[in-house]
Design an enzyme around this catalytic site. Structure first.
Site, PDB file in Angstrom:
ATOM      1  N   ILE A  55       0.714  -1.268  -0.056  1.00 37.34           N
ATOM      2  CA  ILE A  55       0.075  -0.059   0.002  1.00 37.34           C
ATOM      3  C   ILE A  55       0.957   1.308  -0.009  1.00 37.34           C
ATOM      4  O   ILE A  55       0.309   2.161  -0.366  1.00 37.34           O
ATOM      5  CB  ILE A  55      -1.049  -0.214   1.116  1.00 37.34           C
ATOM      6  N   TYR A 143      -2.712   4.602  16.586  1.00 35.96           N
ATOM      7  CA  TYR A 143      -3.807   3.936  15.986  1.00 35.96           C
ATOM      8  C   TYR A 143      -5.262   4.755  15.585  1.00 35.96           C
ATOM      9  O   TYR A 143      -5.813   4.659  14.572  1.00 35.96           O
ATOM     10  CB  TYR A 143      -4.109   2.611  16.409  1.00 35.96           C
TER      11      TYR A 143
HETATM   12  N1  SER Z   1      -8.853  -4.651  17.289  1.00 35.87           N
HETATM   13  C1  SER Z   1      -8.203  -3.542  17.163  1.00 35.87           C
HETATM   14  C2  SER Z   1      -7.089  -3.638  18.185  1.00 35.87           C
HETATM   15  O1  SER Z   1      -7.386  -3.442  19.308  1.00 35.87           O
HETATM   16  C3  SER Z   1      -9.252  -2.537  17.344  1.00 35.87           C
HETATM   17  O2  SER Z   1      -9.946  -1.957  16.385  1.00 35.87           O
HETATM   18  O3  SER Z   1      -6.215  -2.630  18.134  1.00 35.87           O
END
Ligand code: SER
Length: 318
Positions: A55, A143
Site C-alpha cells: 500500500i 492507531y
Molecule cells: N482490534 C483493534 C485493536 O485492538 C481495535 O480496532 O487494535
C-alpha cells in the site's frame, strides 16, 4: 458484478474476507493483494489471482487495478493499536500514506474504496456508553489518530472528487481463523485458544474494562453490506458505528466456563493495553447503520462462544 482488489489479503480480516468475496463475486474477480513476507498460501493462493500490492507503493496499487479492471478496493492494510504505539511512524505511513495512495488511484481509475475504522477512533472525551455516531473523536493513540484521519480523508475524497468511499468502525474482532497481532482487543481471541488447549489464561486487561467486540462472520457481512448499500439512503459514509456485543474479561471468562467448567484465568495487566482500552468506548450506538443500510448482527456472546469452541476444538483436534 464487481472486480475487487483486497489490499492486506493475508491479515486478520483479509484472509477471511477475500474468500467470502470470491464466493460472492467469483474466484477470478477478487485479487488477493499481499506484501513480501506475508504471501498467500493454501486456499487463498489457489482459489484466485494474487498480486504483490504494497500500500505504500501507489504504482503497485494502480498496476493491479488496471490489470484486473478493479472497480472496488478493500483497503485492509494497518498496524493494530499496541503495535502502532511501538511504531508510530510506520503506522502513519501505512494508515494514512497508504490510504492517500489508495484514494488517489481510486480517483483516477474510478474505484469504490472500503477502509475500516475502529472503536479506537474515539478517545477519552467521547461518551463511553452508547457512544453516538457523530461525537467527539479525540483519540490519544497513533492507531486512533490514523483511523480518525482516515475517516476525514475518505469523506473528503467522497465530497470533493465523488470517490465512493464507505466504511465501518469495527469493534474488536474475534475469529478462529487468522490470529490478530498486537491489538488491544486480542485478549478476547486468545482466551478461547487457552480454553481449548486446556491452559490457564493470563488476562492482560483488567476486570471491569468493557469494549465492543464482534464475531468475524458479522464483521465480514458488514464490510460487504455497506459496499452494496443503496447510496441514496446513506447520510453518513466514513464511518458507521456497528456493534453486536460488549463485555469485560469476567463476562467472557464466565461464558466460556459454562462450556469449559475447569477453565482458569488470572490477571496480569499490561499497562500499555490497559491504558488504550480505558480510553476507548464501552459500547457504541449503531442506530445510524441500522437505519441507513439495515445493519443487524447475528451473533451474541453465547452464539459466538459455542461456535468458537467448536471450531477451535476441530482445529486443534481436542
Ligand atoms: N482490534 C483493534 C485493536 O485492538 C481495535 O480496532 O487494535
Amino acid at each position: 458484478m464487481k472486480n475487487v482488489l483486497v489490499i492486506g489479503s493475508t491479515g486478520q480480516i483479509g484472509s477471511e474476507l477475500t474468500m467470502k468475496l470470491r464466493g460472492i463475486y467469483g474466484n477470478g474477480n477478487v485479487v488477493a493483494g499481499y506484501i513480501k513476507g506475508a504471501e498467500p498460501k493454501g486456499e487463498l493462493l489457489e482459489s484466485g489471482p494474487a498480486e504483490l500490492v504494497d500500500i505504500t507503493n501507489a504504482e503497485q496499487i494502480a498496476d493491479a487495478v488496471r490489470k484486473y479492471k478493479v472497480d472496488t478496493i478493500y483497503n485492509l492494510a494497518a498496524l493494530l493499536s499496541a503495535v502502532a504505539e511501538a511504531k508510530p511512524l510506520l503506522a502513519w505511513k501505512i494508515g494514512i500514506g497508504g490510504l492517500m495512495n489508495t484514494l488517489e488511484v481510486a480517483r483516477e481509475l474510478k474505484c469504490a474504496v472500503f477502509t475500516p475504522s475502529s472503536i479506537g477512533s474515539f478517545g477519552p472525551n467521547a461518551p463511553k456508553d452508547g457512544t453516538p455516531q457523530d461525537t467527539i473523536q479525540q483519540p490519544r493513540t497513533m492507531y486512533g489518530v490514523t483511523k480518525v484521519s482516515g475517516e476525514l480523508l475518505s469523506n473528503y475524497y467522497a465530497l470533493k472528487f465523488g470517490v465512493d468511499t464507505r466504511s465501518v468502525r469495527f469493534p474488536g474482532l474475534i475469529s478462529y481463523v487468522t490470529p490478530p497481532g498486537g491489538g488491544t482487543t486480542d485478549y478476547a481471541v486468545d482466551i478461547y485458544y487457552s480454553a481449548v488447549k486446556g491452559e490457564k489464561f493470563i488476562c492482560p486487561i483488567q476486570k471491569g474494562t468493557f469494549m465492543d467486540m464482534m464475531y468475524m462472520p458479522d464483521a465480514l457481512r458488514a464490510a460487504i453490506e455497506i459496499m452494496e448499500a443503496n447510496p441514496e439512503r446513506l447520510v453518513h459514509r466514513n464511518s458507521f458505528n456497528i456493534a453486536s456485543m460488549s463485555f469485560d474479561p469476567e463476562i467472557i471468562y464466565n461464558k466460556i466456563k459454562e462450556y469449559v467448567p475447569d477453565f482458569e484465568m488470572v490477571y496480569e495487566v499490561d499497562p500499555l493495553r490497559q491504558g488504550i482500552a480505558e480510553s476507548w468506548p464501552n459500547r457504541l450506538d449503531d442506530t445510524c447503520a441500522r437505519m441507513e443500510w439495515d445493519w443487524k448482527p447475528e451473533y451474541d456472546l453465547d452464539a459466538m462462544t459455542r461456535d468458537m469452541l467448536e471450531k477451535l476444538r476441530i482445529k486443534f483436534g481436542k
